[in-house]
Design a protein around this motif. Structure first.
Motif: not given
Length: 287
Positions: A84-92, A125-128
């Motif tokens: 998954v794109p770990l740094d995407d804000p929608h990764a979670g 990567t916090t959200h992920a």
């Protein structure tokens, strides 16, 4: 530990026709073809390996969905480690969606291929990571020695994230102990300091020069064992990448010999029990 299921904790399936394996080119003649469960089945059977953990080989969500589709009706696949794109804000949100597939067991960014060796320490990567922890998923670290500082920073930041170092951090075996062993060994000891971190006994044959034998691999395996101990090591084939410099049965037999000093229970852990516990693998009702 009573006769745990034997698990190959790291292997791949792919089909170059899918078109998203940037590293897999026609020049890699040994690997440039489709590999699926039917290809691995006789090799697993010859080594009494019941099931496997399939790990992503393309940095795309599409490949992750493809692997999950494959796993859904394939009892030999115990779990999938996707991307998954770990740094995407929608990764979670994406992780929460993918986690509805029961065989998704973790994710792996392809850190070794990124242009910035420090990316995992600097990226947001916090959200992920919060989503991985919330869904009890793991993190596979595909790194070399040069990533040691960045990965250690990331691991220290997320003590609740279960992580595993792939392929023993790809030691410079072909170059010999005089070239790079000390820095690699220091990195391994640093990773092992984190109690939430495991390590895969995999990929070592690929990092060795052609003609490797037990003696070639022994000092590297010994350090992995000394650093992580038998309860935090898990055996993986890294098949079919393994075919570049070895084969399934040869690597499996060498690993058995190199761990011959362990107790029966400790070996059973390395060859299955530890992966089952780390990845939270469950029995496939179809299997």
């Amino acid at each position: 530990m009573t006769n745990p299921e034997r698990i190959d904790a790291h292997q791949h399936y792919w089909d170059p026709a899918r078109g998203d394996y940037g590293w897999l080119t026609p020049e890699m003649t040994v690997l440039y073809r489709a590999f699926g469960p039917a290809d691995l089945a006789p090799l697993r059977a010859s080594c009494a390996i019941a099931r496997t953990v399939v790990v992503q080989a393309a940095p795309t969500v599409e490949e992750t969905r493809w692997l999950l589709d494959l796993a859904r009706n394939e009892p030999s696949i115990a779990g999938v480690v996707g991307w998954v794109p770990l740094d995407d804000p929608h990764a979670g949100t994406l992780i929460a969606e993918l986690a509805r597939e029961p065989k998704l067991r973790g994710v792996r960014p392809m850190l070794q291929d990124l242009p910035d060796d420090d990316w995992i320490a600097k990226a947001n990567t916090t959200h992920a990571v919060d989503a991985l922890i919330a869904h009890d998923l793991t993190f596979d670290a595909l790194v070399f020695t040069r990533h040691a500082n960045a990965l250690a920073t990331f691991l220290a930041r997320h003590p609740a994230l279960r992580a595993v170092v792939d392929h023993g951090a790809k030691p410079p075996i072909a170059a010999g102990e005089a070239s790079g062993y000390a820095a690699w060994a220091q990195a391994i000891s640093r990773f092992a300091h984190f109690p939430q971190v495991h390590c895969k006994l995999s990929g070592l044959a690929t990092e060795a020069a052609p003609g490797w034998d037990d003696a070639t691999l022994a000092p590297w395996v010994a350090h992995l064992l000394a650093a992580f101990g038998p309860k935090r090591l898990m055996w993986g084939s890294d098949w079919p990448v393994l075919n570049l410099n070895g084969d399934y049965a040869r690597w499996h037999a060498a690993s058995q010999r190199l761990l011959a000093t362990l107790s029966d229970d400790e070996r059973a852990g390395v060859f299955g029990g530890n992966a089952t516990a780390f990845y939270r693998l469950t029995r496939d009702p179809a299997g």
